[in-house]
Design a protein around this motif. Structure first.
Motif, PDB file in Angstrom:
ATOM      1  N   SER A  81     -42.330  54.713 -50.768  1.00 32.97           N
ATOM      2  CA  SER A  81     -40.946  54.245 -50.673  1.00 32.97           C
ATOM      3  C   SER A  81     -40.925  52.973 -49.830  1.00 32.97           C
ATOM      4  N   HIS A  82     -39.774  52.317 -49.803  1.00 33.30           N
ATOM      5  CA  HIS A  82     -39.653  51.079 -49.018  1.00 33.30           C
ATOM      6  C   HIS A  82     -38.211  50.856 -48.603  1.00 33.30           C
ATOM      7  N   SER A  83     -38.026  49.883 -47.719  1.00 29.79           N
ATOM      8  CA  SER A  83     -36.701  49.603 -47.158  1.00 29.79           C
ATOM      9  C   SER A  83     -35.973  48.460 -47.846  1.00 29.79           C
ATOM     10  N   GLY A  84     -36.582  47.864 -48.851  1.00 28.18           N
ATOM     11  CA  GLY A  84     -36.011  46.669 -49.472  1.00 28.18           C
ATOM     12  C   GLY A  84     -34.874  46.928 -50.436  1.00 28.18           C
ATOM     13  N   SER A  85     -34.258  45.820 -50.863  1.00 29.07           N
ATOM     14  CA  SER A  85     -33.129  45.896 -51.794  1.00 29.07           C
ATOM     15  C   SER A  85     -33.553  45.628 -53.234  1.00 29.07           C
ATOM     16  N   SER A  86     -34.846  45.344 -53.462  1.00 27.57           N
ATOM     17  CA  SER A  86     -35.358  45.160 -54.824  1.00 27.57           C
ATOM     18  C   SER A  86     -36.715  45.862 -54.939  1.00 27.57           C
ATOM     19  N   GLU A  87     -37.277  45.820 -56.126  1.00 33.07           N
ATOM     20  CA  GLU A  87     -38.493  46.584 -56.381  1.00 33.07           C
ATOM     21  C   GLU A  87     -39.726  46.023 -55.669  1.00 33.07           C
ATOM     22  N   VAL A  88     -40.674  46.931 -55.429  1.00 36.28           N
ATOM     23  CA  VAL A  88     -41.990  46.594 -54.904  1.00 36.28           C
ATOM     24  C   VAL A  88     -43.001  47.146 -55.904  1.00 36.28           C
ATOM     25  N   PHE A  89     -44.033  46.375 -56.195  1.00 40.32           N
ATOM     26  CA  PHE A  89     -45.048  46.804 -57.149  1.00 40.32           C
ATOM     27  C   PHE A  89     -46.339  47.150 -56.423  1.00 40.32           C
ATOM     28  N   LEU A  90     -46.918  48.273 -56.804  1.00 36.70           N
ATOM     29  CA  LEU A  90     -48.207  48.710 -56.266  1.00 36.70           C
ATOM     30  C   LEU A  90     -49.222  48.688 -57.398  1.00 36.70           C
ATOM     31  N   THR A  91     -50.440  48.251 -57.099  1.00 37.23           N
ATOM     32  CA  THR A  91     -51.506  48.284 -58.095  1.00 37.23           C
ATOM     33  C   THR A  91     -52.764  48.847 -57.467  1.00 37.23           C
ATOM     34  N   GLY A  92     -53.644  49.283 -58.319  1.00 36.71           N
ATOM     35  CA  GLY A  92     -54.920  49.841 -57.886  1.00 36.71           C
ATOM     36  C   GLY A  92     -55.596  50.487 -59.073  1.00 36.71           C
ATOM     37  N   TYR A  93     -56.293  51.581 -58.824  1.00 34.66           N
ATOM     38  CA  TYR A  93     -56.949  52.278 -59.919  1.00 34.66           C
ATOM     39  C   TYR A  93     -57.128  53.750 -59.602  1.00 34.66           C
ATOM     40  N   ARG A  94     -57.249  54.516 -60.680  1.00 36.67           N
ATOM     41  CA  ARG A  94     -57.543  55.945 -60.578  1.00 36.67           C
ATOM     42  C   ARG A  94     -59.016  56.133 -60.899  1.00 36.67           C
ATOM     43  N   THR A  95     -59.610  57.068 -60.238  1.00 36.33           N
ATOM     44  CA  THR A  95     -61.020  57.324 -60.482  1.00 36.33           C
ATOM     45  C   THR A  95     -61.309  58.809 -60.340  1.00 36.33           C
ATOM     46  N   GLU A  96     -62.360  59.239 -60.994  1.00 37.28           N
ATOM     47  CA  GLU A  96     -62.827  60.614 -60.862  1.00 37.28           C
ATOM     48  C   GLU A  96     -64.186  60.575 -60.191  1.00 37.28           C
ATOM     49  N   VAL A  97     -64.406  61.515 -59.306  1.00 37.93           N
ATOM     50  CA  VAL A  97     -65.671  61.592 -58.597  1.00 37.93           C
ATOM     51  C   VAL A  97     -66.293  62.946 -58.871  1.00 37.93           C
ATOM     52  N   THR A  98     -67.577  62.939 -59.207  1.00 43.39           N
ATOM     53  CA  THR A  98     -68.297  64.186 -59.391  1.00 43.39           C
ATOM     54  C   THR A  98     -68.447  64.843 -58.037  1.00 43.39           C
TER      55      THR A  98
END
Length: 131
Positions: A81-98
């Motif tokens: 969540s955030h305190s701003g008045s407009s959107e915030v974008f998050l990026t990254g990646y999903r991974t699986e680990v044995t």
């Protein structure tokens, strides 16, 4: 590894649900949306499952710090969540680990015979030089 991105709208937290054990979310960047206000200070929080506390993970400000790098890894459900008045974008990646590191281990990797074979070839080359 699979790309992941999320749009966190104002006053509406975004929840990421871990789908299965051994799945991780690695968040690498947060950025203000194009409709953010000039010089608006936006505090970005996360809250992991079973924890009532929101943790500040960064502060964005248009014109000063429009985006920031992160290195956050989550193995359980997390809410952003955030305190701003407009959107915030998050990026990254999903991974699986044995979970069992021995699953991908090949015992042949421990065999030193390969090194001995190379030494034998060198010895043969030396014999040719003597003739």
């Amino acid at each position: 590894m699979m790309f992941w991105g999320a749009k966190v709208n104002p006053k509406k937290p975004h929840t990421y649900d871990v789908e299965e054990e051994g799945t991780f979310l690695h968040v690498t960047q947060a950025a203000l949306g194009p409709s953010s206000k000039d010089k608006e200070r936006v505090v970005l929080w996360c809250k992991v499952e079973d924890d009532e506390n929101k943790i500040v993970i960064g502060t964005l400000e248009r014109g000063r710090c429009d985006q920031m790098q992160l290195d956050l890894v989550f193995s359980e459900n997390v809410e952003f969540s955030h305190s701003g008045s407009s959107e915030v974008f998050l990026t990254g990646y999903r991974t699986e680990v044995t979970l069992d590191p021995m699953d991908e281990f090949d015992e042949d990797d421990l065999d030193d015979d390969d090194d001995d074979d190379e030494d034998d070839e060198d010895d043969e080359d030396d014999d040719d030089d003597e003739e």
